[in-house]
Design an enzyme around this catalytic site. Structure first.
Site, short mmCIF file in Angstrom:
data_model
loop_
_atom_site.label_atom_id
_atom_site.label_comp_id
_atom_site.label_asym_id
_atom_site.label_seq_id
_atom_site.Cartn_x
_atom_site.Cartn_y
_atom_site.Cartn_z
N LYS A 40 3.32 0.57 11.82
CA LYS A 40 3.33 -0.28 10.61
C LYS A 40 2.59 0.45 9.48
CE LYS A 40 -0.79 -2.83 12.07
NZ LYS A 40 -1.46 -4.12 12.05
N ARG A 138 -6.11 -15.77 14.37
CA ARG A 138 -5.13 -15.36 13.37
C ARG A 138 -3.79 -15.97 13.79
NH1 ARG A 138 -4.84 -8.91 12.19
NH2 ARG A 138 -3.38 -9.00 13.91
N HIS A 167 -3.74 -10.62 20.86
CA HIS A 167 -4.39 -9.52 20.13
C HIS A 167 -5.91 -9.70 20.25
CE1 HIS A 167 -4.45 -6.11 17.56
NE2 HIS A 167 -4.92 -6.73 16.49
N ARG A 223 -0.35 -1.16 22.98
CA ARG A 223 0.05 -1.05 21.57
C ARG A 223 -0.94 -0.19 20.79
NH1 ARG A 223 -0.29 -6.85 22.03
NH2 ARG A 223 -1.98 -6.70 20.50
N TYR A 267 -15.64 8.49 -17.11
CA TYR A 267 -15.82 7.17 -17.75
C TYR A 267 -17.24 6.63 -17.54
CZ TYR A 267 -10.73 6.88 -18.20
OH TYR A 267 -9.43 7.12 -18.52
N CYS A 314 -11.23 8.79 -11.49
CA CYS A 314 -10.28 8.20 -12.45
C CYS A 314 -8.97 7.90 -11.72
CB CYS A 314 -10.00 9.17 -13.59
SG CYS A 314 -11.48 9.80 -14.39
N MET A 315 -8.01 7.36 -12.45
CA MET A 315 -6.73 7.02 -11.82
C MET A 315 -6.04 8.27 -11.25
SD MET A 315 -3.44 5.05 -13.46
CE MET A 315 -4.30 3.58 -13.94
N ASP A 316 -6.13 9.39 -12.00
CA ASP A 316 -5.37 10.59 -11.60
C ASP A 316 -6.24 11.83 -11.45
OD1 ASP A 316 -3.02 8.97 -12.41
OD2 ASP A 316 -3.86 9.38 -14.39
C1 LIG Z 1 -0.79 -6.82 16.84
C2 LIG Z 1 -1.34 -5.44 16.78
N1 LIG Z 1 -1.31 -4.68 17.88
C3 LIG Z 1 -1.80 -3.41 17.88
C4 LIG Z 1 -2.37 -2.88 16.75
C5 LIG Z 1 -2.92 -1.48 16.80
O1 LIG Z 1 -4.31 -1.51 16.66
P1 LIG Z 1 -5.15 -0.14 16.66
O2 LIG Z 1 -4.71 0.58 15.45
O3 LIG Z 1 -6.55 -0.59 16.58
O4 LIG Z 1 -4.80 0.57 17.91
C6 LIG Z 1 -2.45 -3.65 15.60
C7 LIG Z 1 -3.10 -3.10 14.41
O5 LIG Z 1 -3.75 -3.72 13.65
C8 LIG Z 1 -1.92 -4.96 15.61
O6 LIG Z 1 -1.95 -5.73 14.52
#
Ligand SMILES: Cc1ncc(COP(=O)(O)O)c(C=O)c1O
Length: 387
Positions: A40, A138, A167, A223, A267, A314-316
């Site tokens: 992600k 969550r 999670h 994961r 700045y 700065c921005m750039d």
């Molecule tokens: C649902 C879920 N599983 C796994 C992960 C992976 O976590 P990490 O990057 O700490 O291994 C995330 C990351 O935030 C997550 O949201």
């Protein structure tokens, strides 16, 4: 889509051999469990499509994204493997999700019903994962509500429960109590499902920290996210494996000038020279993800030395005091994350300077920064692919 030119001096290069080493650590720790790689947020800033393709070459065939659009982007680039959408979704996205054969994580009864309504009658049951909230606070069904949820007719007709997940909120903390209680809640939920004769192919709880610290969290799937990219947030005492950061972020000295005592940089004049100084200007700023909180706090590597950022980022552009290094010239390499000579700056260093975590540093590297990929197992790692 915006494509920076090849001559652009700022880039993030990603070492796919280091990625392979980190994957080997995951596999060794995960033992029997299959691996779903979390890609992600543009693979934590590393480039989702290229990282996913590299992971496919390493025999990983399950991927986790946060949003439906991230999943669709992977499909559009030709990735056919299983893609789990792990973040929050709304029913309006479900038809697109199904059209692209993404797998949803459902976490409420009304979402289960709305999702089932998308599945044409007569088609084979669509795989879904359910999430239970064992203490993250969550997304997730409270564990005690799961049996009732599974009574929904959707699970007898249109949907197939492929996965059950939770999670962990605190697996990187030295204190184990909360994680152990989350895992105990997850296990007792599973026990109750088994007693009812239900078997679920993919059971998953472990993020990177849990893969490293909690063998009981491995189940049939893990994961990992951050550890693939070479970082963790565990304390030293936990015996975490020697992960290798896979990203180097560099730019160059675009301009040099001298200032006298009393003269200022950038700045709001937050840096005023106390000695005759030589200032390097780097073409990188907060629009590229080099955070403004690094003003007068960060360091970069130039000429093999760790040198301070002076004045406001700065921005750039960002300015560095190079007075203490002889011979710095326009065009010299400046390392923001990576090694130069014997010195090294990591995303964890940047995180500590701006009071955040390496995740945020990596995800923030902007779209103006081209990613370049050093292929796995190329001779001397010299060939570089442009993103
Ligand atoms: C649902 C879920 N599983 C796994 C992960 C992976 O976590 P990490 O990057 O700490 O291994 C995330 C990351 O935030 C997550 O949201």
């Amino acid at each position: 889509m915006y494509q920076p030119s090849e001559s652009f001096p700022t880039s993030a290069s990603v070492d796919l051999t280091a990625l392979a080493r980190n994957v080997a650590h995951v596999r060794r720790l995960a033992a029997h469990a299959d691996v779903l790689a979390v890609v992600k947020a543009n693979a934590y800033g590393h480039g989702a499509v290229e990282i996913t393709r590299a992971l496919q070459q390493l025999a990983i065939h399950r991927f986790g994204v946060a949003t439906v659009d991230e999943g669709i982007a992977l499909r559009h680039s030709g990735i056919q493997d299983a893609i789990l959408v792990m973040g929050a979704t709304v029913p309006a996205q479900f038809s697109e999700l199904v059209a692209h054969r993404l797998t949803p994580v459902l976490y409420r009864a009304d979402l289960v019903a709305a999702f089932a309504a998308q599945i044409p009658s007569g088609s084979s049951p669509y795989p879904v994962h359910l999430k239970i909230d064992t203490g993250m606070g969550r997304l997730g069904v409270p564990p005690q509500d799961l049996p009732e949820l599974l009574e929904q007719s959707a699970f007898r007709t249109g949907l197939r429960l492929e996965g059950l997940m939770t999670h962990l909120s605190d697996a990187d903390n030295d204190e184990a109590e909360h994680t152990e209680s989350q895992l105990a809640r997850f296990q007792s939920t599973l026990d109750r499902l088994h007693q009812r004769g239900l078997t679920i192919p993919l059971v998953h709880a472990a993020n990177s920290a849990a893969i490293i610290r909690y063998p009981a969290s491995l189940y049939s799937l893990v994961r990992p996210g951050i550890m693939l990219y070479g970082y963790h947030t565990l304390s030293r005492e936990t015996g975490a494996p020697d992960l290798q950061p896979i990203l180097t972020w560099k730019t160059c000295v675009a301009h040099l000038h001298r200032i006298q005592p009393g003269e200022s940089v950038s700045y709001n004049r937050t840096f005023i020279a106390s000695r005759p100084s030589r200032i390097a200007v780097l073409p990188i700023g907060y629009a590229d993800g080099y955070n403004r909180a690094l003003s007068n706090r960060g360091s970069v590597l130039i000429g093999g030395r760790r040198l301070p950022v002076v004045g406001r980022v700065c921005m750039d552009m960002t300015m560095v005091d190079v007075t203490d290094v002889q011979g710095v010239r326009v065009g010299d390499e400046a390392i923001l994350i990576g090694r130069q000579g014997t010195e090294r700056i990591t995303a964890a260093d940047l995180a500590s300077w701006q009071q955040t975590i390496p995740y945020e540093i990596l995800c923030a590297i902007g779209t103006r920064v081209p990613r370049r990929y050093v292929p796995h197992a190329s001779p001397a790692g010299t060939a570089v692919q442009e993103s």
